[in-house]
Design a protein around this motif. Sequence first.
Motif, PDB file in Angstrom:
ATOM      1  N   UNK A 152       0.810  -1.143  -0.010  1.00 21.50           N
ATOM      2  CA  UNK A 152      -0.158  -0.097  -0.139  1.00 21.50           C
ATOM      3  C   UNK A 152       0.943   1.134   0.125  1.00 21.50           C
ATOM      4  N   UNK A 153       0.383   2.322  -1.024  1.00 20.88           N
ATOM      5  CA  UNK A 153       1.428   3.317  -1.092  1.00 20.88           C
ATOM      6  C   UNK A 153       1.199   4.132   0.591  1.00 20.88           C
ATOM      7  N   UNK A 154       2.238   4.624   0.918  1.00 23.56           N
ATOM      8  CA  UNK A 154       2.267   5.602   2.118  1.00 23.56           C
ATOM      9  C   UNK A 154       2.446   6.877   1.762  1.00 23.56           C
ATOM     10  N   UNK A 203       7.321   5.417  -0.743  1.00 24.55           N
ATOM     11  CA  UNK A 203       7.317   4.441   0.427  1.00 24.55           C
ATOM     12  C   UNK A 203       6.001   3.678   0.492  1.00 24.55           C
ATOM     13  N   UNK A 204       6.118   2.326   0.894  1.00 23.76           N
ATOM     14  CA  UNK A 204       5.086   1.362   0.725  1.00 23.76           C
ATOM     15  C   UNK A 204       5.206   0.469   1.762  1.00 23.76           C
ATOM     16  N   UNK A 212       3.412  -6.617   7.104  1.00 27.25           N
ATOM     17  CA  UNK A 212       4.167  -5.604   8.384  1.00 27.25           C
ATOM     18  C   UNK A 212       5.364  -5.153   7.918  1.00 27.25           C
ATOM     19  N   UNK A 213       6.129  -5.596   6.754  1.00 27.71           N
ATOM     20  CA  UNK A 213       7.257  -4.869   6.348  1.00 27.71           C
ATOM     21  C   UNK A 213       7.268  -3.671   5.467  1.00 27.71           C
ATOM     22  N   UNK A 214       8.437  -2.722   5.561  1.00 31.27           N
ATOM     23  CA  UNK A 214       8.309  -1.694   4.622  1.00 31.27           C
ATOM     24  C   UNK A 214       9.114  -1.885   3.305  1.00 31.27           C
TER      25      UNK A 214
END
Length: 382
Positions: free
Chosen positions: A111-113, A126-127, A132-134
Amino acid sequence: MIKLYSKATECVSNCSTVHKKLHCFTPLDIIVKGVFLWGKNLKLINGLKKLRELVLIRFKIRKERKMTDKQNELVSKFVQQKAKSLGYEGEKWLYHLKDTIYDLEQRWGIRIEKTLEGGSEAFVAEVSAHDGGNAILKLVMPQMEGNSVLEQEVEALRIVNGDGYVRLINEDMNQRALLLERLGKPLHQLGYSTKEEIKIICSTLKQSWKPIQQSHHLQSIHDLIEWFTNFIPALWKDLGKPCSKELIDQSLTFLESRLTNIDLKKAVLVHGDAHSGNILQNPTEPQPLFKLIDPDGLIAEPSYDLGILMREWLDDLIEDPLENGKIRCSLLGQLTGEDTQGIWEWGYIQSISTGLFLIKIGEEPFGYKMLKVAEAWKETRL
């Protein structure tokens, strides 16, 4: 096109079923419909089909161009300029960018943050992953002469496997999409002086300069020199010769010198564009350590990477390009142990090629400033 419009209007007006709706049509609608009707009456004209296709293609481009404006906020104006300079392919990439992002979110479970600024040829964000990872999502614009080759970048990242470079998590070459480990801030945002930044980049590069033992398809130094030899004169001519021929000739002389003096035993994996925006903090380490991103994926002499640093921090050079250039070249040699003549020659080559490329993509002030620096360097041999 005016003659085509007049003929098309005549054909449409003569058609009773269409004439009643003529006031509802745009000029382009009239051309498309008129060419269709004209084609019915003149089937023996072989070139008409191609003409009709051309009009339809132009209509499609104009229609998508209007819709593309709504997508432009996803990437910087700099990336927009470069993409649009490619014509229809670049416009199409911009137009479909939002749909591509949605598709990757579904397939990769991300998911795009936050959209990141600073990319020069890609959408970067950043996604967060469903587990739970980045990570970082990178969507690269269509290939442009002078930009990095995506296939080379991916192969280089596979080879190093996170050692000194950002780790590659996933890729989709059809979508020109990469999923990468998330690192910290880029070096240029950390408040270091130019000299401190140079020291950090040189230290990071020295650790990453390693010979590649396994088989690969990365571009060699010979291929690289041949590419520059063709690219620089061709672009200079295409741009209407924005600098003197002497500058171009000197770049070719330095390229010949690199071809003659290269020691293939010292050929290593080089980054190819290691400026302060392409080196990021490694947040997994307790002390300030850094990793490289966006490699060009080349096998060359280490001085090639240092030539990039010669052209950077342009404002620090411009007041006295020759003296400041000599000081920087000497510093780079001291920090890495590399031959200063090779550093100087690659610095000149980079200043010419990058200056011309910046002019091509609409960044004329920076491009001409870089060519001004090269002008001061052209007669010097260290």
